[in-house]
Write a protein that holds these residues in place. Structure first.
Motif, PDB file in Angstrom:
ATOM      1  N   THR A 585       5.031  37.441  66.318  1.00  0.00           N
ATOM      2  CA  THR A 585       5.837  38.462  66.985  1.00  0.00           C
ATOM      3  C   THR A 585       6.900  39.012  66.049  1.00  0.00           C
ATOM      4  O   THR A 585       7.183  40.220  66.031  1.00  0.00           O
ATOM      5  CB  THR A 585       6.502  37.863  68.230  1.00  0.00           C
ATOM      6  N   LYS A 586       7.497  38.145  65.240  1.00  0.00           N
ATOM      7  CA  LYS A 586       8.513  38.576  64.278  1.00  0.00           C
ATOM      8  C   LYS A 586       7.896  39.442  63.185  1.00  0.00           C
ATOM      9  O   LYS A 586       8.431  40.501  62.820  1.00  0.00           O
ATOM     10  CB  LYS A 586       9.194  37.340  63.680  1.00  0.00           C
ATOM     11  N   ILE A 587       6.742  38.999  62.665  1.00  0.00           N
ATOM     12  CA  ILE A 587       6.121  39.708  61.545  1.00  0.00           C
ATOM     13  C   ILE A 587       5.567  41.060  61.987  1.00  0.00           C
ATOM     14  O   ILE A 587       5.737  42.068  61.302  1.00  0.00           O
ATOM     15  CB  ILE A 587       5.011  38.831  60.923  1.00  0.00           C
ATOM     16  N   PHE A 588       4.918  41.096  63.143  1.00  0.00           N
ATOM     17  CA  PHE A 588       4.274  42.326  63.626  1.00  0.00           C
ATOM     18  C   PHE A 588       5.055  42.931  64.791  1.00  0.00           C
ATOM     19  O   PHE A 588       4.471  43.393  65.763  1.00  0.00           O
ATOM     20  CB  PHE A 588       2.845  42.026  64.074  1.00  0.00           C
ATOM     21  N   ARG A 589       6.365  42.942  64.689  1.00  0.00           N
ATOM     22  CA  ARG A 589       7.180  43.440  65.784  1.00  0.00           C
ATOM     23  C   ARG A 589       7.014  44.940  66.008  1.00  0.00           C
ATOM     24  O   ARG A 589       7.360  45.460  67.075  1.00  0.00           O
ATOM     25  CB  ARG A 589       8.646  43.120  65.515  1.00  0.00           C
ATOM     26  N   CYS A 590       6.478  45.653  65.007  1.00  0.00           N
ATOM     27  CA  CYS A 590       6.354  47.110  65.143  1.00  0.00           C
ATOM     28  C   CYS A 590       5.012  47.534  65.723  1.00  0.00           C
ATOM     29  O   CYS A 590       4.818  48.719  66.022  1.00  0.00           O
ATOM     30  CB  CYS A 590       6.559  47.777  63.786  1.00  0.00           C
ATOM     31  N   ILE A 591       4.074  46.599  65.897  1.00  0.00           N
ATOM     32  CA  ILE A 591       2.739  46.999  66.354  1.00  0.00           C
ATOM     33  C   ILE A 591       2.781  47.558  67.760  1.00  0.00           C
ATOM     34  O   ILE A 591       2.236  48.638  68.050  1.00  0.00           O
ATOM     35  CB  ILE A 591       1.760  45.797  66.271  1.00  0.00           C
ATOM     36  N   GLU A 592       3.425  46.837  68.671  1.00  0.00           N
ATOM     37  CA  GLU A 592       3.427  47.280  70.067  1.00  0.00           C
ATOM     38  C   GLU A 592       4.125  48.633  70.240  1.00  0.00           C
ATOM     39  O   GLU A 592       3.573  49.532  70.909  1.00  0.00           O
ATOM     40  CB  GLU A 592       4.066  46.214  70.959  1.00  0.00           C
ATOM     41  N   PRO A 593       5.320  48.875  69.659  1.00  0.00           N
ATOM     42  CA  PRO A 593       5.925  50.209  69.785  1.00  0.00           C
ATOM     43  C   PRO A 593       5.054  51.307  69.180  1.00  0.00           C
ATOM     44  O   PRO A 593       4.937  52.399  69.749  1.00  0.00           O
ATOM     45  CB  PRO A 593       7.261  50.079  69.046  1.00  0.00           C
ATOM     46  N   GLU A 594       4.437  51.034  68.022  1.00  0.00           N
ATOM     47  CA  GLU A 594       3.602  52.048  67.386  1.00  0.00           C
ATOM     48  C   GLU A 594       2.367  52.348  68.233  1.00  0.00           C
ATOM     49  O   GLU A 594       1.941  53.496  68.357  1.00  0.00           O
ATOM     50  CB  GLU A 594       3.180  51.591  65.983  1.00  0.00           C
ATOM     51  N   LEU A 595       1.775  51.312  68.804  1.00  0.00           N
ATOM     52  CA  LEU A 595       0.624  51.537  69.694  1.00  0.00           C
ATOM     53  C   LEU A 595       1.033  52.362  70.906  1.00  0.00           C
ATOM     54  O   LEU A 595       0.298  53.259  71.343  1.00  0.00           O
ATOM     55  CB  LEU A 595       0.035  50.195  70.126  1.00  0.00           C
ATOM     56  N   ASN A 596       2.193  52.052  71.467  1.00  0.00           N
ATOM     57  CA  ASN A 596       2.668  52.825  72.622  1.00  0.00           C
ATOM     58  C   ASN A 596       2.907  54.287  72.251  1.00  0.00           C
ATOM     59  O   ASN A 596       2.602  55.201  73.030  1.00  0.00           O
ATOM     60  CB  ASN A 596       3.947  52.206  73.182  1.00  0.00           C
ATOM     61  N   ASN A 597       3.456  54.531  71.030  1.00  0.00           N
ATOM     62  CA  ASN A 597       3.649  55.906  70.573  1.00  0.00           C
ATOM     63  C   ASN A 597       2.316  56.628  70.425  1.00  0.00           C
ATOM     64  O   ASN A 597       2.165  57.797  70.808  1.00  0.00           O
ATOM     65  CB  ASN A 597       4.406  55.922  69.244  1.00  0.00           C
ATOM     66  N   LEU A 598       1.341  55.919  69.840  1.00  0.00           N
ATOM     67  CA  LEU A 598       0.027  56.522  69.662  1.00  0.00           C
ATOM     68  C   LEU A 598      -0.621  56.832  71.006  1.00  0.00           C
ATOM     69  O   LEU A 598      -1.253  57.878  71.186  1.00  0.00           O
ATOM     70  CB  LEU A 598      -0.855  55.579  68.844  1.00  0.00           C
ATOM     71  N   ILE A 599      -0.466  55.917  71.955  1.00  0.00           N
ATOM     72  CA  ILE A 599      -1.027  56.133  73.295  1.00  0.00           C
ATOM     73  C   ILE A 599      -0.357  57.329  73.960  1.00  0.00           C
ATOM     74  O   ILE A 599      -1.016  58.156  74.607  1.00  0.00           O
ATOM     75  CB  ILE A 599      -0.857  54.859  74.129  1.00  0.00           C
ATOM     76  N   ALA A 600       0.951  57.430  73.799  1.00  0.00           N
ATOM     77  CA  ALA A 600       1.660  58.574  74.390  1.00  0.00           C
ATOM     78  C   ALA A 600       1.198  59.887  73.763  1.00  0.00           C
ATOM     79  O   ALA A 600       1.035  60.907  74.456  1.00  0.00           O
ATOM     80  CB  ALA A 600       3.164  58.397  74.200  1.00  0.00           C
ATOM     81  N   LEU A 601       0.958  59.877  72.441  1.00  0.00           N
ATOM     82  CA  LEU A 601       0.463  61.077  71.778  1.00  0.00           C
ATOM     83  C   LEU A 601      -0.915  61.448  72.293  1.00  0.00           C
ATOM     84  O   LEU A 601      -1.188  62.622  72.591  1.00  0.00           O
ATOM     85  CB  LEU A 601       0.436  60.851  70.262  1.00  0.00           C
ATOM     86  N   GLY A 602      -1.809  60.467  72.382  1.00  0.00           N
ATOM     87  CA  GLY A 602      -3.144  60.744  72.891  1.00  0.00           C
ATOM     88  C   GLY A 602      -3.107  61.262  74.302  1.00  0.00           C
ATOM     89  O   GLY A 602      -3.863  62.169  74.671  1.00  0.00           O
ATOM     90  N   ASP A 603      -2.212  60.716  75.118  1.00  0.00           N
ATOM     91  CA  ASP A 603      -2.093  61.175  76.496  1.00  0.00           C
ATOM     92  C   ASP A 603      -1.533  62.594  76.549  1.00  0.00           C
ATOM     93  O   ASP A 603      -1.881  63.382  77.420  1.00  0.00           O
ATOM     94  CB  ASP A 603      -1.190  60.216  77.276  1.00  0.00           C
TER      95      ASP A 603
END
Length: 895
Positions: A585-603
């Motif tokens: 979670t510490k190392i990949f803390r940016c994955i979830e926000p970036e995925l959410n941004n990508l999902i919002a863009l696709g939507d």
């Protein structure tokens, strides 16, 4: 008492081979006095059994019977109540306490004395006699005239012993020698007395004669005593000599014992020294490796690993009691501690530098990935670091503080590295989705901050519900022809010869591939990093015992893990598994926000993209959960899946809202409603996307909600339509819905398919019946009046006598509709139906054929009424069924 004793002996104890030794007359204390006897008996056979027997007089006669018997060995205590005063009460403790009152204290004392004697003679167990006079027990001791129970018993035995065979024979011979022995016992006794006196005299004379022999015997005894004295003197001298020898042997034995003890101590000391030397001596090569070993080469790492293991074995050796007090042992332990501290510090510094170097090396490779939708490969870095895995395990076991510091440093360096890589990776994905260059203006590139993401999401799903960038959006459209709608969409998109539908499919396919590639790149990256962390930091990923897991992400506070373990304490499997998830979670803390941004863009690009994302994300979550339900990847993808599912639900809700808000044009015919066509497009798209998908249930629920909204909105628009008849709107749209559901074969909408077919059929029939009332309007009104009269009760053959419905009136109406006029009316009807119906659904011939059938049915009905109500009049229609068929066929062909 003597007579009773003999009677009891004869009647009760002799038949049982027992002898009665003592008897006491008693009654139970505190109760109604019923006298009985306690008897002390012994058996005549060996081994002797001693019993205490309770005998009482029978109620039916004067004889006595045996009631209870106790073995004397079961007697624990005899309590005489008072050792000083005369008291007839006493207690016997067998299995329970029996309280008795004797008829006199003398009888009680006699009985207790007999019990004491029997105990002394026959029992090994000593019975406790309490409150008994010591004088009574002393009198019972066998000495002098007061014979023991043994003597008394022997006399009693002699008194009652039977004569043996030899004694009986001697008595018979003696009695035969004296014939009057039986008839005159006194004379026989006197004779025996005289003979006894003669024998006594002879014995005395014999004794007097043997006095000389006695004197000789006494001299011999004196000489023997002298010889015994001489032998005793010699034995004393021998004993003195042996005593000196014994002392010497004792000294030799003691000397041997001391020698053996010294030897044993030397052997034990040698063993302890060998143990310490063998287990606490570290080779010089190991010491050199720990102090100066090369941590960059494989050979140097192996040497350091072996040396570290050897050092750990030396430090963990189980010392025997007292070893830790030896000065040499303390020095060696201190030396080991210094070596461990020195090597741990050297290893930590080296690995920290490796972590830093990794960040610089990976940064140099980011440029080549900036234009490709791929993530850099960390396998070479992992491969190089795994060489230090055993050393990390050693560090974890020996110095947990430094191990923990290395863990934090690794997370800090790698989190920054991965953040750069992942953000650049997602930027490339967004560029490919929007089709813009990195230098140019990015379309709908979302901010990374959570507040901005939230604001952007709200703008995408606002009150208007407009799905931008897609012809599938359900805007507040006016009812217009399909051709106009398509032409307007094509002009808006301005994409040359490519149709809007083709453009949508291409864009969505492109988005689907990009989104799948993003997930396919992230998944192996996370799994590889998690596997490396487990192997490098020696953390166990899977637990053998069942335990509850949580999908909540543990918080990070300044790079420190919020963990439940204590430094320096070995971790359990569960805590190690949690630690892996926290590090990920510490190392990949940016994955979830970036995925959410990508999902919002696709939507934002196309709300129907949520269907693609839901299927892809569900598949990857399902795959991750099969590997490890509580892993970081499974948890993160599960959280993102919640967002995707929420967007999917909003897409469905927006479509339903737009259906509810749809408005129709009052100037043009309705035709196929936009949301009906859009439902067909949505269903076709969803079926192609959700084929063999894991979350088919979500789509089925959406189908049910959408189809219900479509049904309601169709009826609403039909009721509001002014240009197009309600039946036409219902018929065309429900026919379109039925055709769509039949083609797609959606199992969860079978009931709705049947309902659509039913509604289509009903409104087709209603429209046909309504329309056919106009070409032959007067004829219809006339026969409706005839049917009304019949319904009122007038007989059919009597209808012709009604003034308004007589034969003349019928002929007059029929003449108004010759064949030419009927054909003209049908032609006008065809034109009117053609204006009502839309070209898309192509129902004109279906409706016209239904009208033809209905017209023929009405014709036959009119002829039937004429035949029944006007029999024999010869009145017929001026056109036939064949004429109707010819009219309809020619009209259809002409148009």
């Amino acid at each position: 008492m003597t007579a009773i004793k003999h009677a009891l002996q004869r009647d009760i104890f002799t038949p049982n081979d027992e002898r009665l030794l003592s008897i006491v007359n008693v009654c139970k204390a505190g109760k109604k006095k019923r006298n009985c006897f306690l008897c002390a008996t012994v058996t005549t056979e060996r081994p002797v059994q001693v019993n205490v027997v309770k005998v009482k007089k029978s109620d039916k006669g004067d004889f006595y019977k045996r009631q209870t018997a106790w073995a004397l060995r079961d007697l624990a205590v005899v309590d005489a109540k008072d050792a000083v005063k005369e008291n007839p009460e006493f207690d016997l403790h067998f299995d329970k306490v029996y309280k008795w009152v004797a008829s006199s204290a003398v009888e009680k004392n006699t009985f207790i004395s007999c019990i004491w004697k029997l105990n002394q003679r026959y029992l090994r167990k000593k019975i406790d006699f309490i409150n008994v006079s010591s004088q009574l027990l002393e009198e019972s001791v066998p000495s002098g005239e007061n014979q023991s129970v043994a003597g008394g018993d022997e006399e009693a035995v002699d008194e009652y012993q039977e004569l043996n065979a030899r004694e009986e024979q001697d008595i018979e011979i003696m009695m035969e020698g004296c014939e009057y022995a039986i008839s005159n016992a006194e004379a026989f006794a006197e004779k025996l007395s005289r003979e006894l006196q003669v024998l006594d005299g002879a014995n005395i004379q014999s004794i007097m004669a043997s006095e000389k022999q006695v004197n000789i015997l006494m001299k011999l005894l004196d000489e023997a005593l002298k010889e015994v004295d001489q032998i005793e003197i010699k034995l004393s001298s021998y004993e003195e000599m042996l005593q000196s020898v014994k002392e010497q042997m004792d000294q030799i034995s003691e000397s041997n014992y001391l020698i053996h003890l010294s030897y044993t101590n030397n052997v034990k000391l040698l063993s302890e020294i060998e143990f310490l030397v063998n287990h606490m001596d570290l080779a010089k090569g190991h010491i050199k490796a720990l102090q100066e070993g090369d941590l960059t080469s494989s050979r140097g790492i192996e040497a350091c690993t072996n040396a570290a293991d050897a050092l750990l074995q030396c430090m963990n050796v189980a010392l025997h009691p007292g070893h830790d007090m030896l000065h040499a042992v303390k020095q060696q332990q201190q030396r080991f501690s210094d070596l461990r501290e020195q090597f741990a510090r050297r290893l930590t510094n080296h690995l920290n530098s490796v972590f830093v170097q990794q960040g610089h090396d990976q940064s140099s490779t980011l440029a080549q990935h900036s234009v490709e939708l791929t993530l850099p490969n960390h396998h070479p870095f992992h491969r190089d670091l795994l060489r230090y895995a055993k050393l990390m395990e050693w560090l974890k076991n020996t110095d947990y503080g430094k191990y923990e510091g290395l863990t934090k440093n690794y997370m800090d360096y790698l989190s920054r590295l991965y953040e750069r890589e992942i953000k650049d990776f997602f930027e490339v994905a967004k560029i490919k989705m929007t089709g813009t260059t990195k230098e140019g203006k990015k379309f709908a590139t979302l901010p990374r901050k959570e507040s901005a993401v939230k604001q952007e999401t709200e703008s995408l799903h606002g009150s208007s519900g407009k799905l931008t960038g897609s012809t599938s959006s359900l805007n507040k459209l006016s009812v217009q022809s399909s051709g106009n709608r398509r032409s307007q969409s094509s002009s808006l998109l301005d994409m040359g010869n490519m149709s809007a539908s083709d453009l949508d499919v291409a864009d969505r396919t492109k988005f689907d591939k990009i989104f799948e590639q993003v997930l396919s790149e992230l998944e192996p990256l996370c799994l590889a990093e998690q596997d490396f962390i487990s192997k490098f930091f020696k953390l166990q990923q899977h637990q053998s015992i069942s335990g509850t897991t949580t999908n909540e992400t543990e918080e990070m506070d300044g790079g420190n893990l919020s963990r439940s373990y204590i430094p320096g304490v070995p971790q359990t499997v569960s805590s190690e598994k949690d630690m892996i998830r926290q590090m990920m979670t510490k190392i990949f803390r940016c994955i979830e926000p970036e995925l959410n941004n990508l999902i919002a863009l696709g939507d934002k690009i196309d709300s129907f993209n949520s269907l693609y994302m839901l299927v892809k994300m569900s598949h990857h979550v399902w795959t991750a959960q099969n590997v490890d339900p509580a892993s970081f990847l499974s948890t993160t993808l599960g959280n993102v899946l919640v967002t995707v599912k929420r967007n999917f639900d909003k897409c469905i809700s927006n479509q339903m809202k737009q259906m509810d808000e749809v408005k129709i044009s009052k100037k043009s015919k309705v035709g196929i409603l936009p949301f009906v066509a859009e439902f067909e497009e949505f269903a076709a798209l969803a079926e192609s996307i959700f084929k063999n998908a894991e979350r088919r249930g979500d789509l089925d629920k959406a189908y049910t909600k959408l189809i219900r909204a479509v049904f309601i909105s169709v009826e609403k628009v039909a009721n509001e339509s002014q240009k197009t008849p309600r039946d036409v709107v219902m018929m065309e749209n429900f026919h379109h819905i039925f055709a769509t559901l039949s083609r797609l074969k959606i199992s969860c909408l079978e009931a709705e398919k049947k309902e659509a077919k039913l509604k289509y059929t009903e409104h087709l029939q209603s429209y046909v019946v309504y329309s056919l009332g106009q070409p032959l309007e007067k004829l219809n009104h006339f026969f409706e009046g005839v049917e009304a009269r019949v319904a009122q009760g007038i007989r059919e053959e009597e209808v012709s006598y009604q003034l308004a419905f007589n034969k003349q009136e019928l002929r007059k109406v029929i003449k108004e509709y010759p064949g030419k006029e009927v054909k003209k009316g049908l032609d006008n009807l065809y034109k009117k139906v053609d204006k009502h119906l839309c070209e898309e659904e192509n129902l004109l011939q279906v409706v016209w054929h239904s009208m033809q059938d209905e017209f023929i049915r009405q014709y036959k009905h009119f002829e039937g009424l004429i035949a029944r109500c006007y029999p024999g009049s010869g009145i017929t229609m001026e056109f036939t069924i064949q004429d109707i068929l010819d009219y309809c066929s020619s009209i259809a062909q002409s148009h």
